[in-house]
Write a protein that holds these residues in place. Structure first.
Motif, short mmCIF file in Angstrom:
data_model
loop_
_atom_site.label_atom_id
_atom_site.label_comp_id
_atom_site.label_asym_id
_atom_site.label_seq_id
_atom_site.Cartn_x
_atom_site.Cartn_y
_atom_site.Cartn_z
N PHE A 1 1.10 -1.30 -0.28
CA PHE A 1 0.32 0.21 -0.21
C PHE A 1 1.29 1.41 -0.10
N TYR A 2 2.34 1.02 0.81
CA TYR A 2 3.25 2.65 1.04
C TYR A 2 3.07 2.80 -0.60
N GLY A 3 3.86 1.65 -1.75
CA GLY A 3 4.69 1.87 -2.69
C GLY A 3 3.46 1.99 -3.94
N SER A 4 2.57 1.99 -3.82
CA SER A 4 1.41 2.62 -3.95
C SER A 4 0.92 4.00 -4.13
N TYR A 5 1.14 4.34 -3.17
CA TYR A 5 1.13 5.70 -2.00
C TYR A 5 2.13 6.86 -2.77
N VAL A 6 3.41 6.48 -1.95
CA VAL A 6 4.59 6.97 -2.36
C VAL A 6 4.71 6.97 -4.29
N ARG A 7 5.39 5.97 -4.78
CA ARG A 7 5.28 5.19 -5.84
C ARG A 7 6.64 5.86 -6.21
N VAL A 8 7.19 4.93 -4.75
CA VAL A 8 8.62 4.46 -4.83
C VAL A 8 8.87 3.18 -4.53
N ALA A 9 9.89 2.78 -5.11
CA ALA A 9 10.39 1.70 -3.95
C ALA A 9 12.19 1.91 -4.15
N SER A 10 12.26 2.25 -3.14
CA SER A 10 13.76 2.84 -2.93
C SER A 10 14.15 1.76 -1.46
N PRO A 11 15.58 1.85 -1.54
CA PRO A 11 16.31 0.45 -0.73
C PRO A 11 16.45 1.41 0.47
N ASP A 12 15.52 2.26 0.74
CA ASP A 12 16.13 3.48 1.87
C ASP A 12 15.78 2.73 2.89
#
Length: 617
Positions: A232-243
């Protein structure tokens, strides 16, 4: 027995309804995008923290790979929704499944490990996942990550529109679903096994609890929720970061969990709101924001090791103590005439070491009959004994400390059988009443036994009802009573209205015009009196009471209702009495836990026989 009432019958129902209504109305009151954005983050953090609490708090498994499951959920969503073109609505639960599979994989090598070794292995596993993500740049974007991930939309409506209101309600629903799942799990057999392995691992295993299966269930369930939160967080911020694998996010979620209170369902949820909103309110302070938040966390952990949930419970106790004390104060003034009319005696107030005690005393130069009431009741339960015996006896009854219209007392020193017996001795001394015959009901039965066993006051006869004699505690306590839900309520601090009704109906009588006053006595009772009665149970010298009964020097009788739902009647019948009237416990036909109240004619007739045959009256 584990007491788990349905949620709608607990005290949590009303607060949850109020909070739910507030969160539903929030986006319509605060229409700016930023306010809604903050709440979406709160929902995500709360999902991750409350799911982590299942393994860390309830399970006692220090799993530092949990946040990595959240990060894997983000990447799983990114690969499925962007690279493979899977619908975002399917990619989010699929992200949970991926996290669950990874959690099972890490559970296997830690099954035989404990303590620091679990921490090291789970941290190493997190770093392994991080390195996999970094190294597979063709699939994951490497150190750059993945951007412009597909956002949520439904029937052409993009959830990012209208101030992100679609994401707000989706996040709220996911949090509600997550809390519901964890609540269901901890109440289930799996949940009991999870907690049992945390508290008494080897004992739980000896009782048939499979450590491997239970650990896998706990890790899989918590990882699934964390993975869904990541999707859900990925769909919201639209970024997948190794952070997301970094120490920063781990610190945030761990702080939320510790500040909220590990092993508490609602604590992490509350802390997610507090820490997220506090951090935002201090945003203008720059580096001082982190310093102040760190200081706050340290203060909470020092003064409230149980977290904010412990602080909430302490505040709840303060409010309940003030409420019960105010109720007693009000009733002393407002309903004194009604109580005096009910017992047909003047109510007196006597100062003791355990507070101001309300006493009903029929007076006169007659033999003394002392009536001792039970847990969460009041002296008025003996109204039929006052009516029947006032012409022959000086009938005395009093409200135990924290009960009826007596004042609340110090729970550490006054809410136990020994202290109640102290109060009885002081009351009898100040009333110049000696050599009483005692009727003790339930908790009052133990007070009567203690009073007789001490021999500071000469007891000429003792009748207990609704009470199982004890010798070895807590063993005999478990044997002497039926472990049903209503018995468990006898030691519960806070009772919901439904629990109050159920308990007083079982303990006294169904609600009628005659029993209405006693139904009101229970919610007035200081809840600490119930709690401390159980936690301070070893303060009483139970073997001394047992020796007194075996010696049989005092005329003694047991008069129970055969349908008393609390008592183990076989245990009472088999107890080794030295000299019990009629040679056995006596049953009052049709009597329940209070045969002297719901079958007064039958009880009083049997009591008259005891007075004549055993006491010489």
């Amino acid at each position: 027995m584990r007491y788990d009432p349905p949620f709608h019958k607990t005290n949590g129902l009303v607060p949850i309804i109020v909070v739910a209504i507030g969160l539903i109305l929030f986006p319509f009151v605060f229409t700016d995008t930023f306010s809604r954005h903050l709440l979406v983050l709160v929902f995500v953090y709360a999902m991750v923290a409350v799911s982590w609490d299942l393994t860390l708090g309830f399970g006692g498994l220090v799993n530092f790979a949990h946040v990595a499951m959240f990060a894997c959920g983000i990447y799983a969503y990114a690969i499925l929704a962007k690279t493979l073109g899977v619908s975002p609505w399917l990619a989010i639960p699929a992200a949970g499944v991926v996290a669950m599979i990874l959690a099972v994989a890490i559970t296997l090598p830690i099954l035989r490990l404990d303590g620091i070794y679990v921490i090291l292995v789970t941290l190493a596993f997190s770093q392994l996942l991080y390195q996999v993500v970094i190294s597979q740049s063709d699939l994951t974007g490497g150190t750059v990550g993945m951007v412009t991930l597909p956002s949520l939309k439904l029937f052409g409506y993009k959830f990012i529109k209208d101030g992100k209101i679609g994401y707000y309600f989706t996040g709220l629903l996911l949090l509600a679903a997550s809390v519901t799942v964890i609540y269901w799990v901890i109440r289930s057999r799996i949940g009991r096994a999870i907690v049992a392995l945390r508290d008494h691992k080897y004992y739980a295993q000896s009782r048939g609890v499979s450590e491997a299966r239970t650990r896998i269930y706990a890790m899989a369930i918590s990882a699934f929720i964390s993975g869904v939160a990541g999707g859900f967080y990925g769909s919201y911020v639209r970024v997948a970061s190794p952070d997301a694998f970094g120490i920063g996010f781990l610190t945030i979620v761990l702080s939320i969990l510790l500040v909220g209170g590990v092993g508490s369902l609602w604590g992490p949820v509350i802390a997610a709101f507090v820490i997220t909103l506090l951090a935002e309110s201090l945003a203008n302070l720059g580096p001082w924001r982190e310093i102040l938040i760190a200081i706050l966390i340290i203060l909470i952990m020092v003064f409230y090791p149980g977290g904010l949930w412990a602080a909430v419970q302490e505040l709840r106790e303060i409010v309940d103590v003030r409420r019960s004390a105010l109720t007693a104060w009000f009733n002393r003034r407002r309903y004194k005439g009604r109580r005096q009319e009910l017992l047909n005696v003047e109510e007196k107030y006597i100062e003791t070491d355990h507070g101001t005690i309300a006493v009903a005393d029929s007076g006169g130069d007659k033999p003394v009959l002392l009536c001792l009431h039970g847990n969460s009741s009041s002296k008025e339960v003996f109204q039929y004994q006052f009516e029947s015996y006032r012409d022959r006896f000086r009938v005395i009854a009093y409200d135990l400390p924290g009960h009826g219209v007596s004042t609340n007392a110090d729970p550490e020193t006054s809410y136990n059988v020994a202290a109640y017996a102290d109060a009885a001795e002081q009351i009898l001394e100040q009333l110049e009443a000696s050599e009483p015959i005692v009727i003790g009901w339930s908790l009052g039965g133990y007070v009567g036994l203690e009073l007789a066993a001490r021999a500071n006051v000469k007891v000429r006869g003792l009748v207990i009802t609704g009470t199982s004699p004890l010798n070895i505690v807590p063993d005999d306590f478990g044997a002497g009573y039926n472990a049903d839900s209503h018995m468990i309520l006898a030691g519960k601090h806070f009772l919901s209205p439904t629990e109050t009704k159920n308990f007083v109906t079982s303990a006294v009588a169904p609600l009628t015009e005659e029993s209405a006053y006693l139904h009101k006595a229970m919610p007035r009772t200081d809840g600490r009196a119930r709690l401390y009665m159980i936690t301070k149970i070893n303060v009483t010298d139970w073997p001394r009471q047992a020796r007194m009964l075996r010696e049989g020097k005092i005329p003694f009788a047991i008069m129970n209702g055969p349908e008393d739902p609390f008592l183990n009647h076989q245990y009472i019948a088999d107890w080794p009495y030295g000299n019990i009237w009629t040679g056995k416990p006596n049953d009052i036909p049709g009597g329940l836990h209070t045969p002297f109240f719901n079958k007064p004619k039958e009880f009083n007739a049997e009591f008259d026989r005891f007075l004549k045959e055993a006491c010489g009256f």
